[in-house]
Design an enzyme around this catalytic site. Structure first.
Site, mmCIF file in Angstrom:
data_model
loop_
_atom_site.group_PDB
_atom_site.id
_atom_site.type_symbol
_atom_site.label_atom_id
_atom_site.label_comp_id
_atom_site.label_asym_id
_atom_site.label_seq_id
_atom_site.Cartn_x
_atom_site.Cartn_y
_atom_site.Cartn_z
ATOM 1 N N HIS A 240 0.836 -1.206 0.000
ATOM 2 C CA HIS A 240 0.000 0.000 0.000
ATOM 3 C C HIS A 240 0.867 1.251 0.000
ATOM 4 O O HIS A 240 1.900 1.319 0.657
ATOM 5 C CB HIS A 240 -1.036 0.002 1.120
ATOM 6 C CG HIS A 240 -0.532 0.108 2.521
ATOM 7 N ND1 HIS A 240 -0.262 1.316 3.128
ATOM 8 C CD2 HIS A 240 -0.273 -0.837 3.462
ATOM 9 C CE1 HIS A 240 0.125 1.108 4.377
ATOM 10 N NE2 HIS A 240 0.141 -0.190 4.602
ATOM 11 N N GLU A 286 -5.050 2.059 2.412
ATOM 12 C CA GLU A 286 -5.134 0.841 3.230
ATOM 13 C C GLU A 286 -5.423 1.192 4.679
ATOM 14 O O GLU A 286 -6.214 0.522 5.347
ATOM 15 C CB GLU A 286 -3.827 0.057 3.104
ATOM 16 C CG GLU A 286 -3.845 -1.303 3.795
ATOM 17 C CD GLU A 286 -3.383 -1.283 5.248
ATOM 18 O OE1 GLU A 286 -3.551 -2.305 5.944
ATOM 19 O OE2 GLU A 286 -2.870 -0.233 5.702
ATOM 20 N N ASP A 314 3.370 -6.217 3.580
ATOM 21 C CA ASP A 314 2.889 -5.146 4.455
ATOM 22 C C ASP A 314 3.121 -5.504 5.915
ATOM 23 O O ASP A 314 2.200 -5.545 6.725
ATOM 24 C CB ASP A 314 1.402 -4.875 4.208
ATOM 25 C CG ASP A 314 0.865 -3.714 5.048
ATOM 26 O OD1 ASP A 314 1.686 -2.927 5.553
ATOM 27 O OD2 ASP A 314 -0.369 -3.610 5.216
ATOM 28 N N HIS A 385 2.943 2.799 13.112
ATOM 29 C CA HIS A 385 1.990 3.907 13.278
ATOM 30 C C HIS A 385 2.493 5.004 14.216
ATOM 31 O O HIS A 385 1.692 5.664 14.885
ATOM 32 C CB HIS A 385 0.624 3.389 13.777
ATOM 33 C CG HIS A 385 -0.103 2.543 12.782
ATOM 34 N ND1 HIS A 385 -1.364 2.030 13.026
ATOM 35 C CD2 HIS A 385 0.243 2.117 11.540
ATOM 36 C CE1 HIS A 385 -1.756 1.327 11.976
ATOM 37 N NE2 HIS A 385 -0.791 1.364 11.058
#
Length: 411
Positions: A240, A286, A314, A385
């Site tokens: 992604h 995504e 990923d 993240h």
């Protein structure tokens, strides 16, 4: 194994584009970058397909303990959260050790307070600690709002003990009020837990200025090396293109972009034009719910039967240690040369229950065989993240092994 192309691709993406949250200016730059990178590497067919994406920005996110001990807390808004009221919130906090325990709480214990879901994620090479904890991130705001909470904060879904908070998408229900949702860094979650153990009356001030900017158009960007004998038959490898906005998206999922792009180019460079078409799909959005993958599946429904196999990278840049498949049982015999080749670079044969990766996970129900090349994710969730997801976390040697594995699979 000697090619550093995957690393050069992810370096280019993180340096020249950087953060690229769906619908943002960074996302638009990423789409142009991808088209130009495919051209630079000699892909013979390059195109993009529109995807309707949500455009959300986090703005500032600030929190501090007001009493009994005045201290700053490091937080990040969860993806899709609403803002706090003007001037923020100042109220007591109540702690739960899981979403399940929050669901069992009495309304009186939560009403008017900030809910703190304090569930630790366990470190695991395969990332198995993620699923049990991430449900608090996705559903916490709904369950807290049902009980009248003013906001929800979660312990970051991550395995580090730093002061980097981990963002990630969350959900709302139309049936309950939308309340602000954020993640505390794990170090600050420890601190808040200790405060609550010392004094049940802990008051926080929280301010978040997240904002929705309406729907935007992004794109799935696709590059192909057209098959010389069976151009209609496709080997699909994907990653992604979007990322969260705080880091530069090097591990999630710049590494995957580099791996699959590099693998396809490596085959073309070493063996010439493939007999079947190699299709590299760089999916949009995504992070906000696989919307690029959903659009790809819808748009290409009539030709999904032509996909010989699909796989996605990923999960960062750790070395691949195992290949799982989802093949018809009698097809496993035909895959033996692949298993033998992968074993030479440390990849063993695993089970026949592969999911293929987030974006390709919707293909098996349409009869598409998929493969999962399992990466070592021991430290992946230290950076996942966060603002700490940057190029220095990518090990070039491990990335080269990933590229080689995807090249062997695709070839």
């Amino acid at each position: 194994m000697s090619s550093d192309l995957a690393y050069q691709v992810v370096k280019s993406l993180t340096v020249e584009v950087g953060p690229r949250i769906a619908g943002s200016e960074g996302d638009k730059r990423a789409v142009l970058w991808a088209e130009n990178k495919f051209k630079e590497l000699g892909f013979d067919k390059i195109y993009k397909e529109p995807v309707r994406v949500r455009n959300w920005s986090r703005g500032i996110a600030d929190a501090k303990v007001i009493s009994p001990y005045q201290q700053k807390l490091f937080i990040s808004a969860l993806g899709g959260s609403v803002a706090t009221p003007e001037g923020g919130l100042i109220t007591q906090v109540v702690m739960f050790d899981s979403l399940a325990s929050l669901k069992q709480a009495e309304t009186a214990s939560v009403q008017g307070k900030i809910v703190f879901i304090n569930q630790r994620m366990q470190r695991d090479r395969a990332g198995k600690g993620y699923g049990p904890v991430v449900i608090g991130r996705s559903q916490g705001a709904i369950e807290a709002a049902k009980l009248g909470a003013k906001a929800v904060l979660i312990r970051s879904v991550g395995t580090d003990n730093s002061r980097f908070a981990h963002t990630g998408v969350m959900q709302y229900s139309e049936k309950v009020e939308k309340i602000p949702a954020g993640a505390l860094s794990n170090a600050d979650a420890d601190n808040l837990e200790a405060m609550l153990a010392a004094s049940k009356d802990v008051t926080l001030a929280v301010e978040m200025r997240a904002k929705e900017h309406g729907w935007q158009t992004s794109y799935n960007v696709i590059g192909e090396f057209t098959g010389s004998e069976h151009p209609e038959e496709i080997v699909l490898i994907g990653a992604h293109l979007d990322s969260w906005d705080e880091g530069t998206g090097a591990l999630d999922d710049g590494a995957g972009v580099g791996i699959v792009t590099g693998a396809a180019k490596l085959i073309n460079s070493l063996t010439g034009q493939p007999k079947r078409t190699i299709r590299v799909v760089l999916y949009a959005s995504e992070e906000f719910g696989l919307t690029g993958a959903q659009e790809y599946t819808r748009r290409h429904k009539a030709e999904l039967g032509n996909i010989i196999v699909a796989a996605e990278s990923d999960f960062g840049a750790g070395e691949i240690y195992q290949i799982d498949t989802l093949f018809a049982p009698d097809a496993l015999q035909a895959a033996k040369p692949l298993f033998t080749a992968l074993a030479r670079i440390g990849v063993k044969q695993g089970n026949n229950q592969a999911g293929g990766g987030p974006d390709v996970s919707m293909l098996p129900k349409h009869g598409v065989p998929v493969v999962s090349l399992l990466q070592d994710g021991t430290y992946y969730f230290d950076y996942h993240h966060t603002a700490n997801d940057t190029l220095d976390k990518v090990d070039p040697k491990s990335l080269a092994q990933n590229q080689a594995a995807y090249a062997l699979l695709t070839y």
